[in-house]
Design a protein around this motif. Structure first.
Motif, mmCIF file in Angstrom:
data_model
loop_
_atom_site.group_PDB
_atom_site.id
_atom_site.type_symbol
_atom_site.label_atom_id
_atom_site.label_comp_id
_atom_site.label_asym_id
_atom_site.label_seq_id
_atom_site.Cartn_x
_atom_site.Cartn_y
_atom_site.Cartn_z
ATOM 1 N N UNK A 124 -15.992 -4.490 4.571
ATOM 2 C CA UNK A 124 -15.589 -5.390 3.485
ATOM 3 C C UNK A 124 -15.336 -4.635 2.189
ATOM 4 N N UNK A 125 -16.169 -3.632 1.885
ATOM 5 C CA UNK A 125 -15.931 -2.811 0.686
ATOM 6 C C UNK A 125 -14.628 -2.027 0.809
ATOM 7 N N UNK A 126 -14.340 -1.562 2.024
ATOM 8 C CA UNK A 126 -13.118 -0.791 2.250
ATOM 9 C C UNK A 126 -11.885 -1.659 2.031
ATOM 10 N N UNK A 127 -11.934 -2.887 2.499
ATOM 11 C CA UNK A 127 -10.797 -3.794 2.403
ATOM 12 C C UNK A 127 -10.640 -4.369 0.992
ATOM 13 N N UNK A 128 -11.745 -4.568 0.294
ATOM 14 C CA UNK A 128 -11.746 -5.237 -1.011
ATOM 15 C C UNK A 128 -10.967 -4.443 -2.064
ATOM 16 N N UNK A 136 -12.857 -3.235 -5.423
ATOM 17 C CA UNK A 136 -13.805 -2.116 -5.409
ATOM 18 C C UNK A 136 -12.990 -0.835 -5.543
ATOM 19 N N UNK A 137 -13.215 -0.107 -6.636
ATOM 20 C CA UNK A 137 -12.458 1.137 -6.815
ATOM 21 C C UNK A 137 -13.115 2.280 -6.031
ATOM 22 N N UNK A 153 -9.319 7.068 3.018
ATOM 23 C CA UNK A 153 -9.209 5.760 3.660
ATOM 24 C C UNK A 153 -9.206 4.639 2.620
ATOM 25 N N UNK A 154 -10.096 4.725 1.618
ATOM 26 C CA UNK A 154 -10.147 3.689 0.584
ATOM 27 C C UNK A 154 -8.843 3.658 -0.203
ATOM 28 N N UNK A 155 -8.299 4.822 -0.537
ATOM 29 C CA UNK A 155 -7.032 4.873 -1.270
ATOM 30 C C UNK A 155 -5.902 4.266 -0.455
ATOM 31 N N UNK A 156 -5.945 4.455 0.856
ATOM 32 C CA UNK A 156 -4.926 3.831 1.718
ATOM 33 C C UNK A 156 -4.975 2.312 1.599
ATOM 34 N N UNK A 157 -6.180 1.758 1.614
ATOM 35 C CA UNK A 157 -6.315 0.309 1.489
ATOM 36 C C UNK A 157 -5.933 -0.166 0.096
ATOM 37 N N UNK A 158 -6.214 0.628 -0.935
ATOM 38 C CA UNK A 158 -5.862 0.233 -2.296
ATOM 39 C C UNK A 158 -4.350 0.177 -2.518
ATOM 40 N N UNK A 159 -3.602 0.895 -1.699
ATOM 41 C CA UNK A 159 -2.146 0.914 -1.842
ATOM 42 C C UNK A 159 -1.457 -0.180 -1.026
ATOM 43 N N UNK A 183 -1.328 -9.379 0.854
ATOM 44 C CA UNK A 183 -1.024 -10.012 2.140
ATOM 45 C C UNK A 183 -1.523 -9.146 3.301
ATOM 46 N N UNK A 184 -1.280 -7.858 3.224
ATOM 47 C CA UNK A 184 -1.739 -6.947 4.272
ATOM 48 C C UNK A 184 -3.257 -6.949 4.360
#
Length: 93
Positions: free
Chosen positions: A30-34, A37-38, A62-68, A72-73
């Motif tokens: 959930x933190x990774x997807x959110x 959360x920076x 991985x976190x930067x990938x989700x932040x980009x 919708x994704x």
């Protein structure tokens, strides 16, 4: 990026089956997807689970990938996560 998300989420039933703290894993996912959360907060929350610099770099990537990703994704990733949790293999846990 989408492949990383799919691989990460398909591994969830195996972690649950092995009895490795599904709640903890759920919080990490959930933190990774959110998107709120920076990277700094993310790494600070996971510091105790990161054994070395290389692992930390992988988690940052991985976190930067989700932040980009678009909202919708990220919503679709959460739907996939819920589908996995509701699956036959995770239902027992």
């Amino acid at each position: 990026m989408k492949l990383v998300a799919v691989l990460m989420l398909t591994a969830l039933p195996l972690y649950c089956y092995a009895g490795i703290g599904c709640n903890l894993l759920d919080e990490v996912v959930n933190m990774t997807i959110d998107p709120d959360v920076n990277v700094t907060q993310y790494i600070d929350n996971l510091k105790e689970f990161l054994p070395g610099e290389e692992t930390e770099k992988a988690f940052i990537f991985m976190k930067e990938c989700f932040l980009h990703q678009s909202r919708e994704t990220l919503e679709n990733v959460q739907k996939l996560q819920q589908a996995i949790y509701s699956s036959f293999w995770c239902a027992r846990y």
